[in-house]
Design an enzyme around this catalytic site. Sequence first.
Site, PDB file in Angstrom:
ATOM      1  N   ASP A 116       5.704  -2.744   3.507  1.00  0.00           N
ATOM      2  CA  ASP A 116       6.944  -3.519   3.382  1.00  0.00           C
ATOM      3  C   ASP A 116       7.275  -4.309   4.647  1.00  0.00           C
ATOM      4  OD1 ASP A 116       7.115  -2.271   0.943  1.00  0.00           O
ATOM      5  OD2 ASP A 116       9.099  -1.410   1.267  1.00  0.00           O
ATOM      6  N   HIS A 265       4.866   0.443   6.280  1.00  0.00           N
ATOM      7  CA  HIS A 265       5.431  -0.810   6.770  1.00  0.00           C
ATOM      8  C   HIS A 265       4.464  -1.483   7.735  1.00  0.00           C
ATOM      9  CE1 HIS A 265       8.953   1.429   5.360  1.00  0.00           C
ATOM     10  NE2 HIS A 265       9.578   0.267   5.255  1.00  0.00           N
TER      11      HIS A 265
END
Length: 305
Positions: A116, A265
């Site tokens: 992300d 992430h």
Amino acid sequence: MNYLLNKKVLLIAACCLILSSCGPDHSSTKKNGSNITPSQSSEVIPPVQKELETDQSNEGALNRENAPSSTGGAEQQVSTPAAPVIPEYKYHINKVYRVVPNTEGIEKKVVLLTFDDGPKEKAMLEGMLDTLEKHEAKAIFFVNGYRVKSNPDLLKLIHDRGQIIGNHSWDHIDLKKESADTARKQVEDVQQIVEEIIGESPRFFRPPFGSGNDTLHGIVEENDMIYMTWSNGSLDWDTKFKNKPDGIIKNVMEQLHPGSNILMHELPWTAEALDELLTRIKAEGYGFVDPHTISVQSEHSADSK
């Protein structure tokens, strides 16, 4: 006497003249300087015709599409448009956001890799892409619109390296707390900018913080995307694990299960942990799902676990 002789000579000359006018015209037997008679020329087969007749006797072995034209032009080839590549859908995301097979016989021991909040930094991203290629793994990169606007070249890099782009809203705000109009704009503006850059819009959506509602689900479905959060959190975003790649690996491995939808992430310590993490996942007998093979959940699927 002389009169009779002269009359006989004239008669013979007239006969000769008549006979010569009734004979064949030998001058017409010459064609282009050759000595071919009319009867012979009627049996001469032009080279192209002879080749075709030979072909027919050999059951049409000559490919007429590639045969020279009668005017001696270049070969003509008929090109057939390539058929569109239709992905083979093997998996779907169930109600608790795990990856499950669509039918019996599909491998269940798989994980989905996701990242992300990008795209961020080129050097870090290239390292992650290199690691994914090393392990022959595909992943979804859920991007934010404001970052894409600042780094369109990085979005294109992800796509060009064979990875998949997902929608993570424009500003990374809690869409559950926003109006329907704001939520729609946050979703659809990302769809638009991604399509402008790579030529296709995302098929997957993940809400920031995993926070959503029925309105958001509806907007996502209207844009032909698959909604998901995750089922295995690396906690790489938590300050407790900042600069601790071993902690990230431990968190993922402790939660590992068939169909793990792993949340990570674009962070330096995650990039550092990635090679060892993927090595350990494979050592446990798991494979990596190609997101291209994920479809919308079948209405007939009984799976809701």
